[in-house]
Design an enzyme around this catalytic site. Structure first.
Site, PDB file in Angstrom:
ATOM      1  N   LYS A 160       0.895  -1.165   0.000  1.00 39.87           N
ATOM      2  CA  LYS A 160       0.000   0.000   0.000  1.00 39.87           C
ATOM      3  C   LYS A 160       0.932   1.214   0.000  1.00 39.87           C
ATOM      4  O   LYS A 160       1.189   1.845   1.019  1.00 39.87           O
ATOM      5  CB  LYS A 160      -0.934  -0.029   1.212  1.00 39.87           C
ATOM      6  CG  LYS A 160      -2.079   0.974   1.099  1.00 39.87           C
ATOM      7  CD  LYS A 160      -3.155   0.666   2.117  1.00 39.87           C
ATOM      8  CE  LYS A 160      -4.144   1.825   2.261  1.00 39.87           C
ATOM      9  NZ  LYS A 160      -4.902   2.124   1.050  1.00 39.87           N
TER      10      LYS A 160
HETATM   11  N1  PMP Z   1      -7.481  -1.166  -3.385  1.00 41.12           N
HETATM   12  C1  PMP Z   1      -6.991   0.067  -3.169  1.00 41.12           C
HETATM   13  C2  PMP Z   1      -6.287   0.770  -4.268  1.00 41.12           C
HETATM   14  C3  PMP Z   1      -7.157   0.683  -1.918  1.00 41.12           C
HETATM   15  O1  PMP Z   1      -6.677   1.914  -1.696  1.00 41.12           O
HETATM   16  C4  PMP Z   1      -7.862  -0.001  -0.912  1.00 41.12           C
HETATM   17  C5  PMP Z   1      -8.068   0.644   0.420  1.00 41.12           C
HETATM   18  N2  PMP Z   1      -6.981   0.393   1.261  1.00 41.12           N
HETATM   19  C6  PMP Z   1      -8.359  -1.275  -1.179  1.00 41.12           C
HETATM   20  C7  PMP Z   1      -8.159  -1.837  -2.430  1.00 41.12           C
HETATM   21  C8  PMP Z   1      -9.127  -2.049  -0.134  1.00 41.12           C
HETATM   22  O2  PMP Z   1      -8.296  -2.405   0.919  1.00 41.12           O
HETATM   23  P1  PMP Z   1      -8.858  -2.578   2.400  1.00 41.12           P
HETATM   24  O3  PMP Z   1     -10.092  -3.349   2.302  1.00 41.12           O
HETATM   25  O4  PMP Z   1      -7.779  -3.331   3.078  1.00 41.12           O
HETATM   26  O5  PMP Z   1      -9.078  -1.220   2.946  1.00 41.12           O
END
Ligand code: PMP
Length: 302
Positions: A160
């Site tokens: 991330k």
């Molecule tokens: N894809 C992207 C590009 C994101 O920014 C997020 C949010 N973090 C997600 C998917 C979903 O991740 P999560 O469910 O862990 O928040």
């Protein structure tokens, strides 16, 4: 947007390199490696009723993202978890969005930055979810982005990492300029990937279908939704989804910590009707995030 209080002008305090500091004084220098070269990873968490949902998983991903970017976080996961709660204290609210961020500092100012200090900050702010289920069930409209999620040998796609959001911001700005709420992105092969800050699910013939997360985040919400669907005996298929399949789906929704479960009514010219499965999972997710801790612990122990 003029009425939104700028994020550097808020009251309270946030956690910065091991201490709580006054919010407005949590500054960094303009010659920061993370700013110039994108050496920055972060998390997005939500606290519900005083408990940060899936905090262990988010903290683990923060450490994994940092490792994928060659950065060693100078704290233990337990210290970061404790700091995440500390960061929420001045808000005085049991519900909050929590944002840990890790970046390289200013000790070196070129592409190489092995000796730059690794900084960590954690801030929390109010970000209400859309409570009215009827309103939410109308669904949001998605544009189709011209940007594609990159290949895993082109960028550290499982991190991330801030740099991976360049194309998300471009896609979201283009979508909003056309009156859409967000954009769906294809991947480098032309398969359906995700939205700009959330994973995507479809429903067809009573089955949940979602892209294989092999070049974008396998979101924590995505995994929760898959578990919740299985608990309801809703079949789940993770597969490569071609553009030509888009008109054949009945329902569509996004899943992410910020988005929670957000029904989708349109992707470009394709129309979807948020219905039983989307509504069930939206409500099951809303229950899951607020489930009392004792129940969560018992379920884990069992
Ligand atoms: N894809 C992207 C590009 C994101 O920014 C997020 C949010 N973090 C997600 C998917 C979903 O991740 P999560 O469910 O862990 O928040």
């Amino acid at each position: 947007m003029a009425d939104v209080l700028p994020f550097d002008q808020r009251d309270g305090s946030l956690w910065f390199d091991g201490h709580l500091v006054p919010w407005k004084q949590a500054n960094i220098h303009v010659l920061t490696h993370g700013l110039h070269y994108g050496s920055c990873v972060f998390e997005g968490e939500r606290m519900y009723n005083g408990r940060i949902y899936k905090l262990e998983e988010h903290t683990q991903r923060l450490f994994d993202s940092a490792r994928l970017m060659g950065m060693t976080i100078p704290y233990t996961p337990a210290e970061i978890e404790k700091a995440s709660y500390k960061a929420t204290e001045s808000l005085g609210s049991p519900d909050a969005y929590v944002r840990p961020v890790v970046w390289r500092g200013s000790e070196m100012m070129a592409v190489a930055a092995q000796h730059s200090k690794i900084h960590v900050a954690i801030a929390a702010w109010a970000w209400p979810s859309m409570f009215d289920p009827a309103e939410k069930l109308k669904g949001i409209r998605l544009d189709i982005s011209t940007w594609r999620r990159p290949a895993p040998d082109t960028a550290p796609t499982q991190a991330k990492a801030a740099g991976l959001y360049m194309i998300c911001t471009l896609s979201k700005h283009a979508a909003e300029a056309k009156g859409y709420a967000d954009a769906m992105m294809f991947d480098y092969r032309g398969y359906v990937a995700e939205a700009t800050g959330a994973n995507i699910f479809f429903v067809k013939d009573g089955k949940l279908v979602t892209p294989i997360a092999d070049c974008f985040l396998n979101g924590i919400t995505r995994k929760s939704v898959i578990e919740l669907a299985k608990a309801r005996q809703i079949p789940v298929e993770e597969k490569r989804i071609e553009a030509s399949e888009l008109p054949g789906f009945e329902e569509c929704f996004l899943a992410g910590t910020g988005a929670e479960v957000t029904p989708v009514s349109e992707i470009g010219s394709y129309k979807y009707k948020p219905a039983r499965i989307t509504e069930t999972l939206m409500n099951d997710y809303a229950d899951d995030v607020r489930r009392p801790v004792s129940v969560v612990k018992l379920a884990k122990a069992g």
